[in-house]
Scaffold this motif. Structure first.
Motif, PDB file in Angstrom:
ATOM      1  N   VAL A 108      42.973  46.860  47.175  1.00 42.29           N
ATOM      2  CA  VAL A 108      44.083  46.821  46.035  1.00 42.29           C
ATOM      3  C   VAL A 108      43.548  47.148  44.491  1.00 42.29           C
ATOM      4  O   VAL A 108      42.505  46.442  44.322  1.00 42.29           O
ATOM      5  CB  VAL A 108      44.983  45.687  46.001  1.00 42.29           C
ATOM      6  N   ASP A 109      43.805  48.338  44.172  1.00 43.72           N
ATOM      7  CA  ASP A 109      43.286  48.841  42.993  1.00 43.72           C
ATOM      8  C   ASP A 109      44.215  48.724  41.881  1.00 43.72           C
ATOM      9  O   ASP A 109      45.448  49.294  41.859  1.00 43.72           O
ATOM     10  CB  ASP A 109      42.689  50.248  42.996  1.00 43.72           C
ATOM     11  N   LEU A 110      43.808  47.795  40.805  1.00 39.65           N
ATOM     12  CA  LEU A 110      44.676  47.652  39.704  1.00 39.65           C
ATOM     13  C   LEU A 110      44.238  48.368  38.444  1.00 39.65           C
ATOM     14  O   LEU A 110      43.089  48.188  38.210  1.00 39.65           O
ATOM     15  CB  LEU A 110      45.159  46.104  39.268  1.00 39.65           C
ATOM     16  N   GLY A 111      44.950  49.397  37.899  1.00 35.24           N
ATOM     17  CA  GLY A 111      44.691  50.152  36.810  1.00 35.24           C
ATOM     18  C   GLY A 111      45.195  49.420  35.512  1.00 35.24           C
ATOM     19  O   GLY A 111      45.786  48.304  35.290  1.00 35.24           O
ATOM     20  N   PRO A 112      44.989  50.246  34.502  1.00 39.93           N
ATOM     21  CA  PRO A 112      45.409  49.608  33.312  1.00 39.93           C
ATOM     22  C   PRO A 112      47.153  49.506  33.061  1.00 39.93           C
ATOM     23  O   PRO A 112      47.278  48.451  32.433  1.00 39.93           O
ATOM     24  CB  PRO A 112      45.093  50.714  32.026  1.00 39.93           C
ATOM     25  N   HIS A 113      47.917  49.989  33.902  1.00 38.23           N
ATOM     26  CA  HIS A 113      49.008  49.779  33.683  1.00 38.23           C
ATOM     27  C   HIS A 113      49.873  48.875  35.014  1.00 38.23           C
ATOM     28  O   HIS A 113      50.941  49.039  35.239  1.00 38.23           O
ATOM     29  CB  HIS A 113      49.874  51.015  33.806  1.00 38.23           C
ATOM     30  N   GLY A 114      48.996  48.431  35.741  1.00 37.89           N
ATOM     31  CA  GLY A 114      49.351  47.907  37.087  1.00 37.89           C
ATOM     32  C   GLY A 114      48.759  48.435  38.372  1.00 37.89           C
ATOM     33  O   GLY A 114      47.620  48.883  38.389  1.00 37.89           O
ATOM     34  N   LEU A 115      49.688  48.582  39.611  1.00 40.61           N
ATOM     35  CA  LEU A 115      49.072  48.951  40.770  1.00 40.61           C
ATOM     36  C   LEU A 115      48.660  50.544  40.781  1.00 40.61           C
ATOM     37  O   LEU A 115      49.848  51.155  40.508  1.00 40.61           O
ATOM     38  CB  LEU A 115      49.918  48.649  41.948  1.00 40.61           C
ATOM     39  N   GLU A 116      47.460  51.087  41.153  1.00 37.63           N
ATOM     40  CA  GLU A 116      47.212  52.112  41.136  1.00 37.63           C
ATOM     41  C   GLU A 116      47.251  52.682  42.703  1.00 37.63           C
ATOM     42  O   GLU A 116      47.687  53.687  43.086  1.00 37.63           O
ATOM     43  CB  GLU A 116      45.851  52.360  40.696  1.00 37.63           C
ATOM     44  N   GLN A 117      46.450  52.074  43.659  1.00 37.05           N
ATOM     45  CA  GLN A 117      46.473  52.502  44.942  1.00 37.05           C
ATOM     46  C   GLN A 117      46.303  51.250  45.869  1.00 37.05           C
ATOM     47  O   GLN A 117      45.700  50.266  45.556  1.00 37.05           O
ATOM     48  CB  GLN A 117      45.528  53.546  45.240  1.00 37.05           C
ATOM     49  N   VAL A 118      46.597  51.313  47.148  1.00 38.95           N
ATOM     50  CA  VAL A 118      46.382  50.398  48.174  1.00 38.95           C
ATOM     51  C   VAL A 118      45.731  51.382  49.271  1.00 38.95           C
ATOM     52  O   VAL A 118      46.245  52.167  49.888  1.00 38.95           O
ATOM     53  CB  VAL A 118      47.629  49.527  48.735  1.00 38.95           C
ATOM     54  N   GLN A 119      44.413  50.855  49.734  1.00 39.48           N
ATOM     55  CA  GLN A 119      43.827  51.424  51.126  1.00 39.48           C
ATOM     56  C   GLN A 119      43.585  50.511  52.232  1.00 39.48           C
ATOM     57  O   GLN A 119      43.524  49.259  51.877  1.00 39.48           O
ATOM     58  CB  GLN A 119      42.418  51.967  50.630  1.00 39.48           C
ATOM     59  N   ARG A 120      43.921  51.084  53.267  1.00 39.55           N
ATOM     60  CA  ARG A 120      43.894  50.130  54.433  1.00 39.55           C
ATOM     61  C   ARG A 120      42.461  50.290  55.054  1.00 39.55           C
ATOM     62  O   ARG A 120      41.879  51.359  55.036  1.00 39.55           O
ATOM     63  CB  ARG A 120      44.783  50.512  55.587  1.00 39.55           C
TER      64      ARG A 120
END
Length: 380
Positions: A249-261
């Motif tokens: 789970v990647d959080l960027g400056p404004h919240g959730l950016e992407q999720v990788q399985r």
């Protein structure tokens, strides 16, 4: 900030009586490898760290080593108790553990107190909700009217959102252990329904950037930001078709950016085999199952003697065995099955069901025994 969402380690669980600690140690070591390979900052463990409220010494050793490996790989850890854990025991010495990067969020009364972590974009508030059993959680939360899982989680999330409102610009993550509507059980989860409906709506988690769920044992996506990671190992033969995974789970400056399985390597496969015992022992089509945990359904006309020992000669990890006599009638209620039959016929039917049709001398022996029992009863 990069997070690794895991749950349901169930350290100490057995599989049809077979110890899984070695398998669990390997699976958790693989998680530490993913932390190093993918530059993970935070590992989330959303409940059921252990399989029992009082784990044995071997389970504690395996779990402690795994936490040390993850921490050494570069990630801090946030973990919460599930319905299998003892929140009190898991949370022992939590304040000392936090100083070393292991944050154990086990107290219901403090569920709105986040672990605050920082990256180049600011703070991330991670709220760990321990498993909330309604009968006890409503008292800890001071909400006697909260009777169901949905009620107590609603109260908990209202408190989380109230705390977030006082932290403008802070990104948020919630760990929760619950059966959320839309999730699919695998059969190896223990029910969490006590005194009410066990499911909760996904909407209860509105207002959070990412929700890391635990309890269900297969990876599932309820929405882009609400997911189950599932368990790192299969815990029932119903999971033999599942590919275990975790979420990056990647959080960027404004919240959730992407999720990788990220699919996890298989530690040991599961196979379910059906057929007569001689065929299972000789058929080359089953070669791949020789290193798997095996569940076998035998279809021999007569129940084979010493079947499990013979099966384990070829399949040393065979753990479950049942016999289904070919051509047996569908399941009948007991009253229907014995209606109009003599005692001797009932015994013959029983022997046929569990072992195969009795020979003539066996039926005669049963008849003689029943006759003797009748005479003994008449003399009383």
């Amino acid at each position: 900030m990069r997070l690794l969402h895991t749950s349901d380690w169930h350290v100490g669980r057995t599989f049809h009586g077979t110890d899984l600690l070695d398998d669990q140690a390997r699976a958790l070591e693989q998680l530490a490898g993913l932390v190093a390979a993918h530059g993970v900052d935070v590992v989330l463990v959303a409940g059921d760290v252990y399989d029992r409220a009082v784990p044995n010494a071997g389970s504690v050793e395996v779990c402690t080593r795994a936490l040390e490996q993850i921490r050494a790989a570069g990630a801090v850890i946030v973990a919460t108790p599930g319905n299998h854990d003892s929140a009190t025991r898991l949370g022992a010495a939590a304040s000392f553990a936090a100083a070393g990067g292991l944050h154990l969020r086990t107290r219901t009364a403090e569920l709105d107190v986040p672990v605050l972590l920082s990256d180049t974009h600011g703070e991330v508030a991670v709220y760990g909700l321990p498993f909330l059993e309604p009968d006890t959680a409503r008292h800890a939360l001071g909400e006697p009217g909260a009777r169901s899982h949905a009620d107590v989680l609603g109260v908990a999330m209202d408190r989380v959102r109230a705390d977030l409102a006082a932290r403008p610009g802070v990104r948020s993550v919630v760990l929760a252990h619950a059966f959320v509507v839309g999730g699919e059980a695998t059969g190896s989860e223990r029910t969490i329904s006590v005194g009410g409906v066990e499911t909760v709506p996904a909407g209860v988690f509105d207002g959070v950037d990412y929700v890391a769920l635990g309890h269900l044992h297969s990876p599932q996506v309820l929405s882009e930001r609400v997911r189950y990671s599932g368990s790192p190992l299969p815990y029932s033969f119903g999971e033999r078709s599942h590919r275990k995974a975790v979420w990056l789970v990647d959080l960027g400056p404004h919240g959730l950016e992407q999720v990788q399985r990220v699919d996890l390597p298989v530690v040991r496969g599961l196979s379910q085999l059906t057929g007569p015992l001689p065929g299972l022992l000789a058929d080359p089509a089953h070669t791949a199952a020789e290193d798997h945990y095996v569940s076998a359904v035998l279809t021999d006309p007569v129940r084979p003697l010493d079947a499990m020992r013979r099966l384990q000669v070829r399949f040393p990890h065979a753990v479950h065995l049942e016999w289904q006599r070919p051509g047996s009638a569908g399941a009948l209620r007991y009253a229907e099955k014995v209606r109009g039959r003599s005692d001797a016929q009932v015994v013959d039917s029983f022997l046929t069901d569990v072992r195969g049709a009795p020979q003539a001398w066996e039926s005669e022996l049963v008849t003689e025994g029943l006759r003797a029992a009748e005479h003994a009863a008449d003399r009383r």
